[in-house]
Scaffold this active site. Structure first.
Site: not given
Lengths: 427, 427
Positions: A89, A165-166, A242
């Site tokens: 993103t 971020t995953d 995360k």
């Protein structure tokens, strides 16, 4: 229609309007929405209207009124930071402004995309990949490590990696084991894209650059510290996870406070210059200071598997592990599995496959010396994972199998802060 | 030597002294240490000295001085609570005092083991299993559900289930879906055995009994709320997770505060009687009140598998899923996997296997409508798991496959608080 055209795409009652982007597959159209967000639409049965041609060329012109910088001058007083893009993103901000998805990405692009970065450093830009982070794999971790290594060898005073971020925590762990670094390597990303009022992309990028200018020569993850816009947390790359699907402060150092933080207000004060990092950054614990040694050991045994135990599971489900180079088991509590699985683990170990036990609990440490099940697992040859995060243990085992003579000893030794000392006996 | 003898056992430089217990295997000796803790010792190469014979018979005599109750009288003013033992650390307290591992377990045994329970209720005792909880499986969940159902049908005003902590969250979820209950069903356990000064077994048992007397007719987990001995938290059985390997407050309601708590000081005030629960308990959110309906739907499709995604994994690792009755995927972030795995998931769905997507993040909810990967997964037929915990989703899918005509619709509907409403749009 061509990439760069402004289009309206309708499919199955959904209408998207934006700039058509180059697509990596023939089956999908990729449309950059006005806010900078990419959507993919199945080309089949989609109807496309071209509203305007070559729109992205217009966007490519710098606009000084909007804070764009048209001429980049090298400032001897500022450190040089290398920005490496892998996708996700946060990278879409840059893509949107430049109109380029995979091609050029230089200092001008960086400053045009995030004008707040101006005056903080001299920038070098580099693209390693442009993928959603669920598609990361060990070979791209290696490409990334080589790119970081080259940038530092070429004189970068710090590196910022823009990453989805995953799977950021896996990539951070991989860089931690592969590289010995004399400068900070800071991964950052974005939980909300630039088209949303709550986007975290600018603040995360600014704080990551400040962290990359700091004295902390470690692999760090820099993301929002909480739901406000006050600070970004700095997490050690081997201890971060995360823990929330969508919150901006999704990343947490497991079982402890983060290593440090960047105060955003201080970092964005007027008159900020290259020295601002010292005032904006707080480092709470011992860390590796800047040094001289740059080294890379990029080999990874990619076929290490993560095996999660669950009640009722069929022991036959673990047959595929016979071909693995190593296995990390996500066990219960202190590091247990159903008694029926222990002979299977023993057979793997006897066959030369290292098996590391971790816990699904996230916090705490495995201790297989207390209960029968644990002692049976130790007898079977299981390597205790201590308080390593299971994701970190998996990446470390890939590295250890490829690089270490004594895999078990290496797994029990902290190489990059992934194992922490017991603060007290667990009893 | 016979069970009941006091023995000293030496093996590999380790000496254990205690009462020899009946062992379920020929290979191991089980010794009950003085603190109530069981250890297993490999019989091979162990040397055993019998110090005294039939010690447990002596221990079986009630000792009024120590608070033991020799005659149990039924008190019409007190509710009747059924205590069901499945094993684990907390049950070893009872075993120690009675000297019985699997046999009788009645009201006298309960009060002899935990004298603090006296005066709070009339008790019924029952043993369903005596196993470490990593060896729990769906057939024992069914046995447990039948036992709970029978106890309630026989008039119990509340049920307390003593359970090992490692898989307590799975058993709590299983009871939540299998049973419709008119009274509280409270699972409790112990993170530290009775021989340790910091043992939590008495406080957890007392608070669980108080919770079982309350108005909250749900499946609850009752464990230490924090590291002090002030209160036990009450967690909804479908929203709870063991998040620490060893802390007494290891259990957490994910993404929210617990449903309620029991104040221990109030619960143990002098003059406590059957009414104490009302003062000691705080319930923070809406809950199901006591009612009339008792129902059981015990069928489970045990061969549901939990498949954890990790970067670099071999797609062939998921071949075994072809035989599963259902699959819960632990995906990244909003519920993603590597693009290469999507055709495999699609093939499963086309073959009639329900596939539910959850997130490794623990907190937040999967949302597959935003990114390409997610939309592709929805196109492949994946059922979104919302904010269900992945462990809960696995147990629920076992139940849904066995009982529901519309598995997907059932998975998307909250049956026992496992899905919570979105507090705000995720964007």
């Amino acid at each position: 229609m061509n990439p760069g055209d402004r289009v309206r795409v309708e499919r199955a009652d959904v209408t998207n309007e934006g700039v058509l982007m180059p697509s990596s597959t023939a089956e999908h159209l990729v449309i950059k929405l006005d806010g900078g967000y990419n959507v993919g639409v199945d080309r089949e049965a989609a109807s496309v209207d071209v509203l305007e041609s070559d729109v992205h060329v217009v966007d490519d012109e710098p606009d000084p009124e909007a804070g764009d910088v048209s001429e980049i001058t090298f400032d001897d007083d500022l450190p040089t930071i290398s920005l490496i893009s892998t996708g996700g993103t946060i990278a879409s901000t840059v893509d949107y402004r430049t109109g380029a998805v995979t091609a050029r990405f230089d200092a001008e692009d960086v400053l045009r995309a995030v004008p707040d970065l101006a005056g903080r450093a001299n920038y070098r830009g580099r693209v390693v990949a442009n993928i959603l982070s669920e598609n990361m794999d060990p070979s791209i971790w290696q490409d990334l490590a080589h790119a970081v290594h080259e940038e530092i060898a070429a004189g970068a005073d710090g590196v910022v990696v823009m990453h989805g971020t995953d799977t950021m925590q896996y990539s951070a762990a991989a860089l931690s084991f592969i590289l010995e670094t004399p400068v900070p390597i800071v991964l950052t990303g974005s939980q909300r894209s630039a088209d949303r009022p709550s986007s975290d992309n600018v603040m995360n990028a600014v704080c990551a650059v400040e962290a990359a200018k700091s004295d902390c020569a470690e692999v760090l993850v820099c993301m929002h510290a909480d739901e406000s816009d006050d600070a970004c947390a700095l997490h050690r790359g081997t201890r971060v996870r995360k823990n929330h699907t969508s919150r901006r402060d999704a990343f947490e150092t497991v079982g402890a406070k983060p290593l440090g933080e960047i105060d955003y207000e201080t970092a964005t004060e007027d008159g900020s210059d290259g020295a601002v990092a010292d005032e904006a950054i707080t480092l709470r614990r011992e860390y590796a200071s800047r040094g001289e040694t740059l080294d890379i050991e990029p080999d990874l045994a990619a076929d290490v598997e993560l095996a999660t135990f669950a009640p009722g599971m069929d022991p036959a489900a673990w047959e595929y592990l016979e071909d693995a180079a190593g296995v990390v088991v996500a066990g219960t509590g202190l590091g247990h599995v159903h008694t029926d699985l222990i002979p299977r683990i023993e057979a793997l170990v006897d066959d030369g496959t290292p098996v590391v036990m971790t816990s699904q609990c996230l916090e705490g440490r495995v201790c297989d010396r207390v209960y029968d099940t644990g002692r049976d697992l130790l007898d079977a040859g299981v390597i205790e994972g201590g308080d390593m995060l299971l994701e970190t243990a998996m990446v470390k085992l890939m590295w250890a199998v490829a690089n270490a003579d004594d895999v078990a000893g290496t797994m029990r030794t902290s190489l990059a802060g992934e194992l922490t000392a017991e603060s007290r006996p667990w009893r």
